[in-house]
Design a protein around this motif. Structure first.
Motif, PDB file in Angstrom:
ATOM      1  N   GLN A 195       0.806  -1.225   0.000  1.00 38.02           N
ATOM      2  CA  GLN A 195       0.000   0.000   0.000  1.00 38.02           C
ATOM      3  C   GLN A 195       0.839   1.274   0.000  1.00 38.02           C
ATOM      4  O   GLN A 195       0.346   2.356  -0.291  1.00 38.02           O
ATOM      5  CB  GLN A 195      -0.968   0.001   1.177  1.00 38.02           C
ATOM      6  CG  GLN A 195      -0.280   0.064   2.534  1.00 38.02           C
ATOM      7  CD  GLN A 195      -1.249  -0.080   3.679  1.00 38.02           C
ATOM      8  OE1 GLN A 195      -2.336   0.468   3.628  1.00 38.02           O
ATOM      9  NE2 GLN A 195      -0.859  -0.828   4.710  1.00 38.02           N
ATOM     10  N   TYR A 196       2.125   1.137   0.313  1.00 38.67           N
ATOM     11  CA  TYR A 196       3.041   2.283   0.323  1.00 38.67           C
ATOM     12  C   TYR A 196       3.985   2.269  -0.877  1.00 38.67           C
ATOM     13  O   TYR A 196       4.932   3.042  -0.937  1.00 38.67           O
ATOM     14  CB  TYR A 196       3.850   2.308   1.629  1.00 38.67           C
ATOM     15  CG  TYR A 196       2.965   2.430   2.838  1.00 38.67           C
ATOM     16  CD1 TYR A 196       2.350   3.637   3.154  1.00 38.67           C
ATOM     17  CD2 TYR A 196       2.724   1.333   3.651  1.00 38.67           C
ATOM     18  CE1 TYR A 196       1.510   3.754   4.257  1.00 38.67           C
ATOM     19  CE2 TYR A 196       1.892   1.437   4.758  1.00 38.67           C
ATOM     20  CZ  TYR A 196       1.286   2.642   5.048  1.00 38.67           C
ATOM     21  OH  TYR A 196       0.452   2.756   6.134  1.00 38.67           O
ATOM     22  N   GLY A 197       3.734   1.343  -1.801  1.00 40.19           N
ATOM     23  CA  GLY A 197       4.593   1.240  -2.976  1.00 40.19           C
ATOM     24  C   GLY A 197       5.942   0.617  -2.670  1.00 40.19           C
ATOM     25  O   GLY A 197       6.926   0.872  -3.350  1.00 40.19           O
ATOM     26  N   ILE A 198       5.968  -0.237  -1.650  1.00 34.29           N
ATOM     27  CA  ILE A 198       7.208  -0.912  -1.258  1.00 34.29           C
ATOM     28  C   ILE A 198       7.156  -2.344  -1.787  1.00 34.29           C
ATOM     29  O   ILE A 198       6.179  -3.059  -1.572  1.00 34.29           O
ATOM     30  CB  ILE A 198       7.395  -0.896   0.269  1.00 34.29           C
ATOM     31  CG1 ILE A 198       7.407   0.547   0.782  1.00 34.29           C
ATOM     32  CG2 ILE A 198       8.682  -1.626   0.661  1.00 34.29           C
ATOM     33  CD1 ILE A 198       7.309   0.667   2.299  1.00 34.29           C
ATOM     34  N   THR A 199       8.212  -2.752  -2.476  1.00 33.46           N
ATOM     35  CA  THR A 199       8.311  -4.102  -3.023  1.00 33.46           C
ATOM     36  C   THR A 199       9.619  -4.732  -2.545  1.00 33.46           C
ATOM     37  O   THR A 199      10.485  -4.047  -1.997  1.00 33.46           O
ATOM     38  CB  THR A 199       8.299  -4.088  -4.567  1.00 33.46           C
ATOM     39  OG1 THR A 199       9.433  -3.347  -5.024  1.00 33.46           O
ATOM     40  CG2 THR A 199       7.020  -3.470  -5.106  1.00 33.46           C
ATOM     41  N   VAL A 200       9.754  -6.005  -2.791  1.00 30.01           N
ATOM     42  CA  VAL A 200      10.996  -6.696  -2.435  1.00 30.01           C
ATOM     43  C   VAL A 200      11.586  -7.436  -3.625  1.00 30.01           C
ATOM     44  O   VAL A 200      12.761  -7.742  -3.642  1.00 30.01           O
ATOM     45  CB  VAL A 200      10.784  -7.640  -1.224  1.00 30.01           C
ATOM     46  CG1 VAL A 200       9.889  -8.813  -1.598  1.00 30.01           C
ATOM     47  CG2 VAL A 200      12.096  -8.103  -0.634  1.00 30.01           C
ATOM     48  N   SER A 201      10.760  -7.733  -4.616  1.00 31.52           N
ATOM     49  CA  SER A 201      11.242  -8.468  -5.784  1.00 31.52           C
ATOM     50  C   SER A 201      10.249  -8.300  -6.929  1.00 31.52           C
ATOM     51  O   SER A 201       9.222  -7.633  -6.790  1.00 31.52           O
ATOM     52  CB  SER A 201      11.421  -9.952  -5.451  1.00 31.52           C
ATOM     53  OG  SER A 201      10.184 -10.615  -5.359  1.00 31.52           O
TER      54      SER A 201
END
Length: 177
Positions: A131-137
């Motif tokens: 929801q905050y535009g944070i990704t990991v891959s």
């Protein structure tokens, strides 16, 4: 039960606790949570004061660690592995380890803690990073399980991008393990 800072003398016990928590028939002999605990000790992201164990007398029954991470240019922490011996699970030890790490992270001045995990962590205030535009891959499954706890509420909604763990979390080709 006592929670204290991890020391090298507890490495074997910590690895045993993690193996008890995570071992299954198809476990990888090389990359797994119990061997990873030792790998982290040599990592550029390892912070000794943010690695804790739970003891029942002198027996290690749980382990949790926070390591350096970044989202864009914003430094923070990543949680894990967290593990509790099977016979001690559902007794509050995992919660106590998480709460202790959160308390230590706040005292150390870090602004967030991120992790890959399930609904268990929402009880501590973790929420979806998506929801905050944070990704990991590039893997949508991983991104759906990425969670974040903002210790500094003023950055909530202002941090976005890809979560990058410390070096120990990646193989020699730069792939997340």
């Amino acid at each position: 039960m006592e929670i204290k800072t991890f020391e090298l003398s507890y490495l074997h016990g910590a690895k045993d606790a993690l193996k008890s928590a995570f071992y299954h028939e198809n476990s990888n002999d090389i990359f797994n949570e119990w061997e990873f605990a030792e790998t982290l000790l040599k990592s550029d992201g390892y912070l000794p004061e943010l690695c804790v164990i739970a003891l029942d007398e002198e027996n290690v029954v749980g382990y949790n660690v926070l390591t350096k991470a970044k989202i864009g240019s914003s430094p923070g922490l990543a949680l894990g592995p967290l593990g509790v011996r099977k016979e001690y699970q559902n007794t509050g030890i995992g919660s106590a380890l998480v709460k202790e790490c959160i308390k230590r992270a706040e005292k150390s001045g870090f602004s967030y803690i991120a992790l890959l995990g399930g609904n268990y962590y929402s009880r501590f205030g973790f929420e979806s990073g998506k929801q905050y535009g944070i990704t990991v891959s590039e893997n949508e499954f991983d991104n759906q399980h990425l969670q974040i706890l903002f210790l500094d509420k003023s950055i909530k909604g202002r941090v976005s991008g890809k979560l990058v763990y410390c070096d120990a979390f990646y193989d020699t080709d730069g792939n997340l393990l």
